[in-house]
Motif scaffolding. Structure first.
Motif, PDB file in Angstrom:
ATOM      1  N   TYR A  65     -35.678  25.932  73.637  1.00  0.00           N
ATOM      2  CA  TYR A  65     -35.156  24.750  74.334  1.00  0.00           C
ATOM      3  C   TYR A  65     -35.896  23.481  73.932  1.00  0.00           C
ATOM      4  O   TYR A  65     -35.276  22.431  73.722  1.00  0.00           O
ATOM      5  CB  TYR A  65     -35.228  24.934  75.852  1.00  0.00           C
ATOM      6  CG  TYR A  65     -34.026  25.632  76.436  1.00  0.00           C
ATOM      7  CD1 TYR A  65     -32.762  25.048  76.383  1.00  0.00           C
ATOM      8  CD2 TYR A  65     -34.148  26.871  77.039  1.00  0.00           C
ATOM      9  CE1 TYR A  65     -31.650  25.688  76.914  1.00  0.00           C
ATOM     10  CE2 TYR A  65     -33.046  27.520  77.583  1.00  0.00           C
ATOM     11  CZ  TYR A  65     -31.803  26.922  77.515  1.00  0.00           C
ATOM     12  OH  TYR A  65     -30.706  27.556  78.042  1.00  0.00           O
ATOM     13  N   THR A  66     -37.215  23.556  73.820  1.00  0.00           N
ATOM     14  CA  THR A  66     -38.000  22.376  73.416  1.00  0.00           C
ATOM     15  C   THR A  66     -37.536  21.885  72.054  1.00  0.00           C
ATOM     16  O   THR A  66     -37.335  20.681  71.850  1.00  0.00           O
ATOM     17  CB  THR A  66     -39.504  22.722  73.386  1.00  0.00           C
ATOM     18  OG1 THR A  66     -39.910  23.127  74.695  1.00  0.00           O
ATOM     19  CG2 THR A  66     -40.336  21.534  72.940  1.00  0.00           C
ATOM     20  N   ALA A  67     -37.345  22.807  71.119  1.00  0.00           N
ATOM     21  CA  ALA A  67     -36.876  22.433  69.782  1.00  0.00           C
ATOM     22  C   ALA A  67     -35.458  21.872  69.834  1.00  0.00           C
ATOM     23  O   ALA A  67     -35.159  20.868  69.176  1.00  0.00           O
ATOM     24  CB  ALA A  67     -36.940  23.639  68.850  1.00  0.00           C
ATOM     25  N   ILE A  68     -34.597  22.501  70.621  1.00  0.00           N
ATOM     26  CA  ILE A  68     -33.208  22.036  70.749  1.00  0.00           C
ATOM     27  C   ILE A  68     -33.170  20.607  71.275  1.00  0.00           C
ATOM     28  O   ILE A  68     -32.451  19.749  70.742  1.00  0.00           O
ATOM     29  CB  ILE A  68     -32.395  22.987  71.653  1.00  0.00           C
ATOM     30  CG1 ILE A  68     -32.028  24.263  70.892  1.00  0.00           C
ATOM     31  CG2 ILE A  68     -31.148  22.299  72.190  1.00  0.00           C
ATOM     32  CD1 ILE A  68     -31.389  25.340  71.754  1.00  0.00           C
ATOM     33  N   TYR A  69     -33.937  20.323  72.323  1.00  0.00           N
ATOM     34  CA  TYR A  69     -33.942  18.979  72.901  1.00  0.00           C
ATOM     35  C   TYR A  69     -34.440  17.947  71.892  1.00  0.00           C
ATOM     36  O   TYR A  69     -33.901  16.845  71.799  1.00  0.00           O
ATOM     37  CB  TYR A  69     -34.785  18.934  74.173  1.00  0.00           C
ATOM     38  CG  TYR A  69     -34.253  19.804  75.295  1.00  0.00           C
ATOM     39  CD1 TYR A  69     -32.897  20.075  75.423  1.00  0.00           C
ATOM     40  CD2 TYR A  69     -35.117  20.366  76.215  1.00  0.00           C
ATOM     41  CE1 TYR A  69     -32.411  20.889  76.441  1.00  0.00           C
ATOM     42  CE2 TYR A  69     -34.641  21.176  77.247  1.00  0.00           C
ATOM     43  CZ  TYR A  69     -33.290  21.433  77.350  1.00  0.00           C
ATOM     44  OH  TYR A  69     -32.817  22.222  78.360  1.00  0.00           O
ATOM     45  N   LYS A  70     -35.460  18.312  71.108  1.00  0.00           N
ATOM     46  CA  LYS A  70     -35.984  17.401  70.092  1.00  0.00           C
ATOM     47  C   LYS A  70     -34.927  17.154  69.002  1.00  0.00           C
ATOM     48  O   LYS A  70     -34.676  16.011  68.608  1.00  0.00           O
ATOM     49  CB  LYS A  70     -37.256  17.986  69.477  1.00  0.00           C
ATOM     50  CG  LYS A  70     -37.869  17.104  68.390  1.00  0.00           C
ATOM     51  CD  LYS A  70     -39.103  17.720  67.774  1.00  0.00           C
ATOM     52  CE  LYS A  70     -38.798  18.860  66.902  1.00  0.00           C
ATOM     53  NZ  LYS A  70     -38.643  18.677  65.496  1.00  0.00           N
ATOM     54  N   LEU A  71     -34.299  18.236  68.530  1.00  0.00           N
ATOM     55  CA  LEU A  71     -33.272  18.105  67.491  1.00  0.00           C
ATOM     56  C   LEU A  71     -32.081  17.295  67.983  1.00  0.00           C
ATOM     57  O   LEU A  71     -31.472  16.534  67.222  1.00  0.00           O
ATOM     58  CB  LEU A  71     -32.829  19.489  67.015  1.00  0.00           C
ATOM     59  CG  LEU A  71     -33.896  20.302  66.279  1.00  0.00           C
ATOM     60  CD1 LEU A  71     -33.464  21.751  66.135  1.00  0.00           C
ATOM     61  CD2 LEU A  71     -34.207  19.677  64.928  1.00  0.00           C
ATOM     62  N   GLU A  72     -31.777  17.436  69.272  1.00  0.00           N
ATOM     63  CA  GLU A  72     -30.672  16.663  69.850  1.00  0.00           C
ATOM     64  C   GLU A  72     -31.045  15.175  69.943  1.00  0.00           C
ATOM     65  O   GLU A  72     -30.239  14.312  69.593  1.00  0.00           O
ATOM     66  CB  GLU A  72     -30.335  17.227  71.232  1.00  0.00           C
ATOM     67  CG  GLU A  72     -29.058  16.689  71.809  1.00  0.00           C
ATOM     68  CD  GLU A  72     -28.664  17.378  73.094  1.00  0.00           C
ATOM     69  OE1 GLU A  72     -27.493  17.251  73.464  1.00  0.00           O
ATOM     70  OE2 GLU A  72     -29.522  18.026  73.740  1.00  0.00           O
ATOM     71  N   ARG A  73     -32.260  14.891  70.380  1.00  0.00           N
ATOM     72  CA  ARG A  73     -32.733  13.498  70.456  1.00  0.00           C
ATOM     73  C   ARG A  73     -32.703  12.835  69.080  1.00  0.00           C
ATOM     74  O   ARG A  73     -32.413  11.651  68.959  1.00  0.00           O
ATOM     75  CB  ARG A  73     -34.170  13.434  70.986  1.00  0.00           C
ATOM     76  CG  ARG A  73     -34.320  13.312  72.448  1.00  0.00           C
ATOM     77  CD  ARG A  73     -35.740  12.942  72.885  1.00  0.00           C
ATOM     78  NE  ARG A  73     -36.812  13.603  72.164  1.00  0.00           N
ATOM     79  CZ  ARG A  73     -37.304  14.812  72.454  1.00  0.00           C
ATOM     80  NH1 ARG A  73     -36.811  15.495  73.465  1.00  0.00           N
ATOM     81  NH2 ARG A  73     -38.269  15.337  71.730  1.00  0.00           N
ATOM     82  N   GLU A  74     -33.016  13.628  68.048  1.00  0.00           N
ATOM     83  CA  GLU A  74     -33.050  13.090  66.684  1.00  0.00           C
ATOM     84  C   GLU A  74     -31.665  12.998  66.048  1.00  0.00           C
ATOM     85  O   GLU A  74     -31.532  12.525  64.916  1.00  0.00           O
ATOM     86  CB  GLU A  74     -33.999  13.934  65.830  1.00  0.00           C
ATOM     87  CG  GLU A  74     -35.446  13.806  66.291  1.00  0.00           C
ATOM     88  CD  GLU A  74     -36.395  14.795  65.627  1.00  0.00           C
ATOM     89  OE1 GLU A  74     -35.930  15.746  64.963  1.00  0.00           O
ATOM     90  OE2 GLU A  74     -37.609  14.612  65.801  1.00  0.00           O
ATOM     91  N   GLY A  75     -30.646  13.470  66.750  1.00  0.00           N
ATOM     92  CA  GLY A  75     -29.273  13.345  66.275  1.00  0.00           C
ATOM     93  C   GLY A  75     -28.821  14.426  65.306  1.00  0.00           C
ATOM     94  O   GLY A  75     -27.751  14.309  64.712  1.00  0.00           O
ATOM     95  N   TYR A  76     -29.617  15.488  65.154  1.00  0.00           N
ATOM     96  CA  TYR A  76     -29.246  16.557  64.235  1.00  0.00           C
ATOM     97  C   TYR A  76     -28.250  17.538  64.844  1.00  0.00           C
ATOM     98  O   TYR A  76     -27.490  18.184  64.117  1.00  0.00           O
ATOM     99  CB  TYR A  76     -30.486  17.323  63.764  1.00  0.00           C
ATOM    100  CG  TYR A  76     -31.454  16.463  62.996  1.00  0.00           C
ATOM    101  CD1 TYR A  76     -31.031  15.679  61.927  1.00  0.00           C
ATOM    102  CD2 TYR A  76     -32.801  16.433  63.332  1.00  0.00           C
ATOM    103  CE1 TYR A  76     -31.922  14.881  61.222  1.00  0.00           C
ATOM    104  CE2 TYR A  76     -33.696  15.648  62.627  1.00  0.00           C
ATOM    105  CZ  TYR A  76     -33.248  14.872  61.577  1.00  0.00           C
ATOM    106  OH  TYR A  76     -34.133  14.087  60.877  1.00  0.00           O
ATOM    107  N   ILE A  77     -28.279  17.659  66.156  1.00  0.00           N
ATOM    108  CA  ILE A  77     -27.335  18.536  66.848  1.00  0.00           C
ATOM    109  C   ILE A  77     -26.782  17.809  68.067  1.00  0.00           C
ATOM    110  O   ILE A  77     -27.380  16.846  68.549  1.00  0.00           O
ATOM    111  CB  ILE A  77     -27.976  19.885  67.278  1.00  0.00           C
ATOM    112  CG1 ILE A  77     -29.109  19.669  68.286  1.00  0.00           C
ATOM    113  CG2 ILE A  77     -28.475  20.666  66.077  1.00  0.00           C
ATOM    114  CD1 ILE A  77     -29.707  20.961  68.833  1.00  0.00           C
TER     115      ILE A  77
END
Length: 118
Positions: A50-62
């Motif tokens: 989840y931590t990685a998902i939230y970071k990737l989402e914030r960065e616009g990758y997902i």
């Protein structure tokens, strides 16, 4: 407790993005896919996923979207965006370059050990 190993965190990002390059998925499914495809040798805690998902989402990758599963239950799915596809290609290239360099270095060290013991 969150995983504080930066190498594992980078690998977690890589694995999540690569899984999403095949198909949209939800966090628990991503965690289980990593376990299954690694023959149970990689166990990344769900909170780390989840931590990685939230970071990737914030960065616009997902991005995320909700999907109804069953009559009343919704599940959050994650989708790889074009920028994420470019990023996972970059991560894969960096990973392969790093691992081949580490292996070459370890082989050279072993060769040096073998020669010095003769």
């Amino acid at each position: 407790m969150a995983n504080r190993n930066p190498l594992l965190n980078g690998i977690t990002d890589l694995l999540i993005l690569d899984i999403l390059s095949v198909e949209d998925s939800y966090a628990y499914e991503i965690e289980k896919t990593i376990q299954e495809l690694s023959n149970q040798t990689l166990s990344i805690p769900l909170n780390t996923v989840y931590t990685a998902i939230y970071k990737l989402e914030r960065e616009g990758y997902i991005t995320e979207y909700s999907k109804l599963v069953g009559r009343k239950r919704t599940r959050i799915y994650y989708h790889l965006e074009d920028s994420g596809l470019d990023y996972v290609a970059e991560l894969l290239e960096n990973y392969h370059s790093l691992t081949s360099s580490v292996l070459a270095t370890l082989d050279a060290i072993e060769h040096t050990k073998d020669n010095s013991s003769k």
